[in-house]
Design a protein around this motif. Structure first.
Motif, PDB file in Angstrom:
ATOM      1  N   TYR A  25       0.821  -1.204   0.000  1.00 44.01           N
ATOM      2  CA  TYR A  25       0.000   0.000   0.000  1.00 44.01           C
ATOM      3  C   TYR A  25       0.861   1.264   0.000  1.00 44.01           C
ATOM      4  O   TYR A  25       1.986   1.258   0.466  1.00 44.01           O
ATOM      5  CB  TYR A  25      -0.907   0.021   1.241  1.00 44.01           C
TER       6      TYR A  25
ATOM      7  N   HIS B  42       4.432   1.316  -3.133  1.00 41.99           N
ATOM      8  CA  HIS B  42       5.254   0.124  -2.891  1.00 41.99           C
ATOM      9  C   HIS B  42       6.581   0.251  -3.637  1.00 41.99           C
ATOM     10  O   HIS B  42       6.619   0.589  -4.807  1.00 41.99           O
ATOM     11  CB  HIS B  42       4.519  -1.134  -3.354  1.00 41.99           C
TER      12      HIS B  42
ATOM     13  N   CYS C 113       1.983   4.825   1.458  1.00 43.76           N
ATOM     14  CA  CYS C 113       2.030   5.419   2.791  1.00 43.76           C
ATOM     15  C   CYS C 113       2.756   6.758   2.668  1.00 43.76           C
ATOM     16  O   CYS C 113       3.347   7.053   1.629  1.00 43.76           O
ATOM     17  CB  CYS C 113       2.699   4.499   3.808  1.00 43.76           C
TER      18      CYS C 113
END
Length: 150
Positions: free
Chosen positions: A44, A82, A46
């Motif tokens: 994911y 990612h 971030c």
């Protein structure tokens, strides 16, 4: 509309989702600068913003001397998909340049790195490195850390 905004919110990168390594090395005026590179290994996106917490540690994981002093401004919010990285330039002063009585030169195992806004540390070993166990703040800093950048 509020539910849509909440669904689009991106979480802060957690230590469990990050790999840490050293990048490029450079030097100037008695200080070695090493890039500390944080890589998002989660599937994911971030975000990171600000300064990592950096300190020397001994082989038991105990802190040696003062934590790194922040250098520069906080920097922009970085969104890491990612595999993307964020880098902080960490300065390692040559401890032999400090007064030996103030410094109390001590061998270290490596560094402890707290990613910005995180309380779980990551660790990086350093071969043949020493830190100052004593207070050298009147003379300078044995460690500095810049805000993360892309």
């Amino acid at each position: 509309a509020a539910a849509g905004r909440a669904a689009q919110a991106v979480a802060t990168c957690r230590s469990a989702d990050l790999d840490v390594r050293f990048g490029a090395v450079g030097g100037a005026a008695g200080t070695t600068y090493r890039e500390v590179v944080l890589t998002n290994r989660s599937p994911y996106r971030c975000v990171l913003r600000g300064f990592p917490g950096v300190s020397y540690v001994d082989a038991n994981g105990d802190q040696v001397g003062a934590a790194a002093v922040r250098s520069g401004d906080r920097g922009p919010l970085l969104t890491l998909p990612h595999g993307a990285t964020a880098t902080s330039d960490v300065g390692f002063a040559q401890v032999d340049n400090f007064d030996p009585d103030a410094c109390r030169k001590t061998p270290v195992w490596g560094i402890r790195v707290y990613p910005p806004d995180e309380t779980v540390p990551l660790y990086l070993p350093l071969a043949d490195q020493h830190g100052c166990a004593g207070d050298v703040s009147p003379f300078g800093n044995h460690l500095t850390a810049a805000s993360v950048r892309s």
